[in-house]
Design an enzyme around this catalytic site. Structure first.
Site, PDB file in Angstrom:
ATOM      1  N   GLY A  79      -5.696 -42.249   6.154  1.00  0.00           N
ATOM      2  CA  GLY A  79      -5.678 -41.466   7.383  1.00  0.00           C
ATOM      3  C   GLY A  79      -5.270 -42.269   8.598  1.00  0.00           C
ATOM      4  N   ARG A 139      23.503 -37.412  55.152  1.00  0.00           N
ATOM      5  CA  ARG A 139      22.095 -37.696  55.448  1.00  0.00           C
ATOM      6  C   ARG A 139      21.484 -36.584  56.296  1.00  0.00           C
ATOM      7  NH1 ARG A 139      20.241 -43.813  56.490  1.00  0.00           N
ATOM      8  NH2 ARG A 139      20.972 -44.756  54.545  1.00  0.00           N
ATOM      9  N   ILE A 164      15.741 -37.268  51.631  1.00  0.00           N
ATOM     10  CA  ILE A 164      14.949 -36.996  52.826  1.00  0.00           C
ATOM     11  C   ILE A 164      14.864 -35.487  53.090  1.00  0.00           C
ATOM     12  CG2 ILE A 164      14.713 -37.366  55.315  1.00  0.00           C
ATOM     13  CD1 ILE A 164      14.256 -39.856  53.560  1.00  0.00           C
ATOM     14  N   THR A 205      20.262 -30.394  56.429  1.00  0.00           N
ATOM     15  CA  THR A 205      19.277 -29.302  56.401  1.00  0.00           C
ATOM     16  C   THR A 205      18.123 -29.524  57.375  1.00  0.00           C
ATOM     17  OG1 THR A 205      18.077 -30.375  54.586  1.00  0.00           O
ATOM     18  CG2 THR A 205      19.781 -28.771  53.987  1.00  0.00           C
ATOM     19  N   LYS A 223      -6.041 -48.025  12.700  1.00  0.00           N
ATOM     20  CA  LYS A 223      -7.087 -47.001  12.593  1.00  0.00           C
ATOM     21  C   LYS A 223      -7.980 -47.135  13.828  1.00  0.00           C
ATOM     22  CE  LYS A 223      -8.869 -43.754   9.853  1.00  0.00           C
ATOM     23  NZ  LYS A 223      -9.410 -44.156   8.556  1.00  0.00           N
ATOM     24  N   HIS A 224      -8.124 -46.057  14.573  1.00  0.00           N
ATOM     25  CA  HIS A 224      -8.933 -46.063  15.797  1.00  0.00           C
ATOM     26  C   HIS A 224      -8.509 -47.192  16.736  1.00  0.00           C
ATOM     27  CE1 HIS A 224     -11.261 -42.906  14.108  1.00  0.00           C
ATOM     28  NE2 HIS A 224     -11.782 -43.660  13.145  1.00  0.00           N
ATOM     29  N   ARG A 236      -4.162 -30.124  22.163  1.00  0.00           N
ATOM     30  CA  ARG A 236      -5.183 -29.176  21.699  1.00  0.00           C
ATOM     31  C   ARG A 236      -6.542 -29.529  22.280  1.00  0.00           C
ATOM     32  NH1 ARG A 236      -2.573 -30.616  17.108  1.00  0.00           N
ATOM     33  NH2 ARG A 236      -4.381 -31.665  16.196  1.00  0.00           N
ATOM     34  N   GLU A 267      -1.566 -40.224   8.738  1.00  0.00           N
ATOM     35  CA  GLU A 267      -1.404 -39.302   9.861  1.00  0.00           C
ATOM     36  C   GLU A 267       0.000 -39.352  10.454  1.00  0.00           C
ATOM     37  OE1 GLU A 267      -3.271 -37.051  11.249  1.00  0.00           O
ATOM     38  OE2 GLU A 267      -5.366 -37.467  10.784  1.00  0.00           O
ATOM     39  N   GLY A 319      26.950 -28.729  50.475  1.00  0.00           N
ATOM     40  CA  GLY A 319      27.804 -29.702  49.810  1.00  0.00           C
ATOM     41  C   GLY A 319      28.278 -29.350  48.420  1.00  0.00           C
TER      42      GLY A 319
END
Length: 529
Positions: free
Chosen positions: A310, A67, A129, A70, A280-281, A218, A333, A38
Site C-alpha cells: 500500500g 502604460r 497596473i 484605462t 509509507k506515511h 475528497r 497506491e 489595444g
C-alpha cells in the site's frame, strides 16, 4: 428590489486571448456593447465584431507604451458607480459616464515571464497596473458589476446570462468578486516574492503566499477534514505537474507521500544508474540502486516488505515492463516516474486503481525554494533543505578510514537520511537500505527499531543473520552519547556517517575506535520534523 442586474455593456481587455472571440461573439449576440483595448480590440475586429476602443470613451489615446489607457474616470466611474445612488447616477449623467456591467480582464503574464528567467527590466515591464486597478474596482462594486479574471469562468458567465434572461444574480457576482480579489492578491504576491529574491531579501517584513486550486480533495488527512490542493506556479517536476495516466483521484495523503517519494528518488540522478524509493506515511521504507530498474525496485522492496504494501513507489528512470510486472504483484497506491514505456503502461492498465504519474524529468535536489509550516498564529518559513555533501567534504574522525565500498554506501545512506523523519537512522548495504528507523524521540530507539526491522526481514527471507550485518549507518544529527553508535555496531554496522558537533564527540569517536568502526563527519545535519 431584485438582485438580478442586466449586462448591457462589457469591457474586455485580456493578455491571454484564449476563448476571447467566442466569448465576445456570445455577448454580442445577446446585445451586449463591447469595449476593448489595444491587442484585444484588434483581435475582436479581425474576427468581424463591432467593438469600441477605450480611447474613444476616455477621449485620450493609449500612451506611454500602453502604460496609461484605462486609468481614467470614464472607465473607473463606469465600474464603481452605484446604480441605486442618486448622487452617483447624477455624476454619471453630468459627465457622460456609461455604466460598465461586465469586466473581463486577465493580467500581463508576470509569473510566466519570471519563470522564463527574464531580466529585471523585462520583469518590471510585465507588472500590470491598469488591470488590477480595474479588477479591484469592479470586484468592490459587485453589487452591480460582474468581473471575470479566469478563462475557465467564461462558460459559467454565459450559462448565468442564459438562465436569467441576460442578467446575473448577486450570489454569482459575489463568487466572481472573490475569485478576482484572490487573483490580484496572488499577482501581488508573485511580484513581491520576485522582488525579494531579486534584492536578496531573505526575510522581508511582509511575506505573501498564494496558490491556484488544482484539485478539491475528497478529504484531508482524515475524513472529517476538508482539503484542497493548490499549486504555486513552480516549474520543478513533481507531483503538482505530473500527468496522471490512470487510477482514481489522488487523495491528500497520496499527494503528500508521492511528493516525499519523488523528492527522495530525485537525489539519485538517472546517469548514475537506476534507483527506486518506496514511501509509507512520508517515510522511506526501502531505497535502493540496481543494475536495472527492476533490480532497484526488488532491493528496495526487500528492506521492509510489510511496510511496502500500500505504499508509494518513485523511480528515477522510465518505467519498463519488467519493473511494472514486479510492482503489480502487490497492492501499491501510486507509482511516479519520469516516464513509462508502452509495454509497462499495458501492464498497469490491468490495475485500474493503481495510479501512474509521469513527470518528464526529475526534481533538482539542489534547487532553491521555501518550506512553509503553519503554526498557531503564524507561519514558519525557511529555505528548503537543499544541502548536499560530496565525498571530499567528509571528515574522517576515527583511526580507521572507510573503505571505498563503505564510502559509497555512506553517501547513499546520507542522501536517504535527509528524507527520513527525525530522529532518523538509516542502515545501507551494497547500495540498498536494509533498515530504517524514523520519527522516534530517542535516537537510540530509532537505531534499535531499524535493526529490529532488519532482523524481521532476514527471517522472512530465510537468512541466518540480520541484513544490517556488514552495513553502514547514517544519522541525520549527531550522536549525543556513544550508546546509539554502539547499538548500530551491535547490529553489524562497520562505518558511520553523522554531522558531528556534539559536546561529547570525543567520547563517541573513542567508542567508534574501540569498536573498530570507521566514522566520518559531514558538518551538516538534516532534521526533518
Amino acid at each position: 428590489m431584485s438582485d438580478l442586474h442586466p449586462v448591457r455593456r462589457a469591457l474586455l481587455s485580456v493578455s491571454d486571448k484564449t476563448g476571447l472571440i467566442d466569448l465576445a461573439k456570445a455577448l454580442s449576440e445577446r446585445g451586449v456593447e463591447l469595449l476593448s483595448t489595444g491587442g484585444s480590440a484588434k483581435t475582436l475586429r479581425d474576427a468581424g465584431l463591432t467593438v469600441k476602443d477605450v480611447s474613444e470613451v476616455t477621449g485620450f489615446p493609449e500612451m506611454m507604451d500602453g502604460r496609461v489607457k484605462t486609468l481614467h474616470p470614464m472607465v473607473h466611474g463606469g465600474l464603481l458607480a452605484l446604480r441605486d445612488d442618486e448622487g452617483h447616477v447624477a455624476s454619471m449623467n453630468e459627465h457622460g459616464i456609461g455604466a460598465i456591467d461586465l469586466l473581463v480582464v486577465n493580467l500581463y503574464p508576470f509569473e510566466a515571464t519570471v519563470a522564463k528567467g527574464a531580466d529585471y527590466a523585462t520583469a518590471i515591464e510585465n507588472i500590470d497596473i491598469g488591470g488590477p486597478a480595474m479588477i479591484r474596482a469592479a470586484a468592490k462594486n459587485h453589487k452591480f458589476v460582474n468581473v471575470v479574471v479566469d478563462v475557465e469562468d467564461y462558460d459559467a458567465l454565459l450559462a448565468e446570462l442564459d438562465a436569467n434572461d441576460g442578467q446575473t444574480s448577486y450570489e454569482f457576482r459575489q463568487k466572481l468578486a472573490l475569485t478576482a480579489y484572490a487573483r490580484t492578491g496572488a499577482y501581488d504576491a508573485a511580484v513581491s516574492t520576485w522582488m525579494a529574491n531579486a534584492l536578496g531579501e531573505t526575510s522581508p517584513r511582509r511575506r505573501v503566499f498564494a496558490g491556484t486550486r488544482a484539485q478539491t480533495l475528497r478529504y484531508g488527512e482524515n475524513p472529517h477534514q476538508s482539503a484542497s490542493f493548490y499549486v504555486d506556479g513552480s516549474t520543478r517536476p513533481g507531483v503538482a505537474h505530473a500527468e496522471q495516466l490512470q487510477g482514481k483521484e489522488l487523495s491528500y495523503n497520496n499527494i503528500n507521500d508521492t511528493d516525499a517519494a519523488f523528492e527522495l528518488v530525485s537525489e539519485f540522478r538517472p546517469e548514475d544508474g537506476p534507483a527506486c524509493a518506496i514511501i509509507k506515511h512520508a517515510n522511506p521504507c526501502g531505497v535502493a540502486r540496481g543494475a536495472t530498474l527492476a533490480e532497484a525496485y526488488s532491493r528496495a522492496f526487500d528492506c521492509d516488505r510489510t511496510s511496502a504494501f500500500g505504499g508509494i513507489i518513485a523511480l528515477n528512470q522510465t518505467l519498463d515492463v519488467e519493473t511494472a510486472k514486479q510492482i503489480t504483484e502487490i497492492f501499491t497506491e501510486v507509482v511516479i516516474a519520469p516516464g513509462a514505456d508502452e509495454a509497462a503502461r499495458e501492464i498497469f492498465a490491468a490495475k485500474k486503481n493503481l495510479r501512474l504519474l509521469l513527470t518528464e524529468g526529475l526534481s533538482d535536489p539542489a534547487a532553491a525554494g521555501l518550506a512553509i509550516k503553519q503554526v498557531t498564529g503564524g507561519y514558519l518559513v525557511q529555505d528548503r533543505d537543499n544541502g548536499r555533501v560530496d565525498q571530499w567534504e567528509l571528515k574522517t574522525v576515527t583511526k580507521r578510514q572507510p573503505t571505498p565500498e563503505e564510502l559509497k554506501d555512506l553517501l547513499f545512506a546520507w542522501k536517504v537520511a535527509k528524507h527520513v523523519k527525525s530522529n532518523a537512522i538509516v542502515y545501507v548495504k551494497d547500495g540498498a537500505t536494509v533498515g530504517v528507523g524514523a520519527g522516534q524521540m530517542s535516537r537510540v530507539d530509532s537505531t534499535r527499531i531499524a535493526a529490529r526491522k532488519s532482523q524481521d526481514m532476514a527471517e522472512v527471507m530465510g537468512l541466518d543473520t540480520p541484513l544490517t550485518r556488514g552495513s553502514v549507518v547514517a544519522s541525520d544529527a549527531f550522536f549525543p552519547f556513544p550508546d546509539g553508535l554502539l547499538t548500530a555496531a551491535e547490529a553489524g554496522a562497520t562505518a558511520v556517517i553523522q554531522p558531528g558537533g556534539s559536546m561529547r564527540d570525543d567520547k563517541v569517536i573513542e567508542a567508534a575506535d574501540e569498536a573498530g568502526l570507521a566514522m566520518v563527519f559531514t558538518g551538516m545535519r538534516h532534521f526533518r520534523h
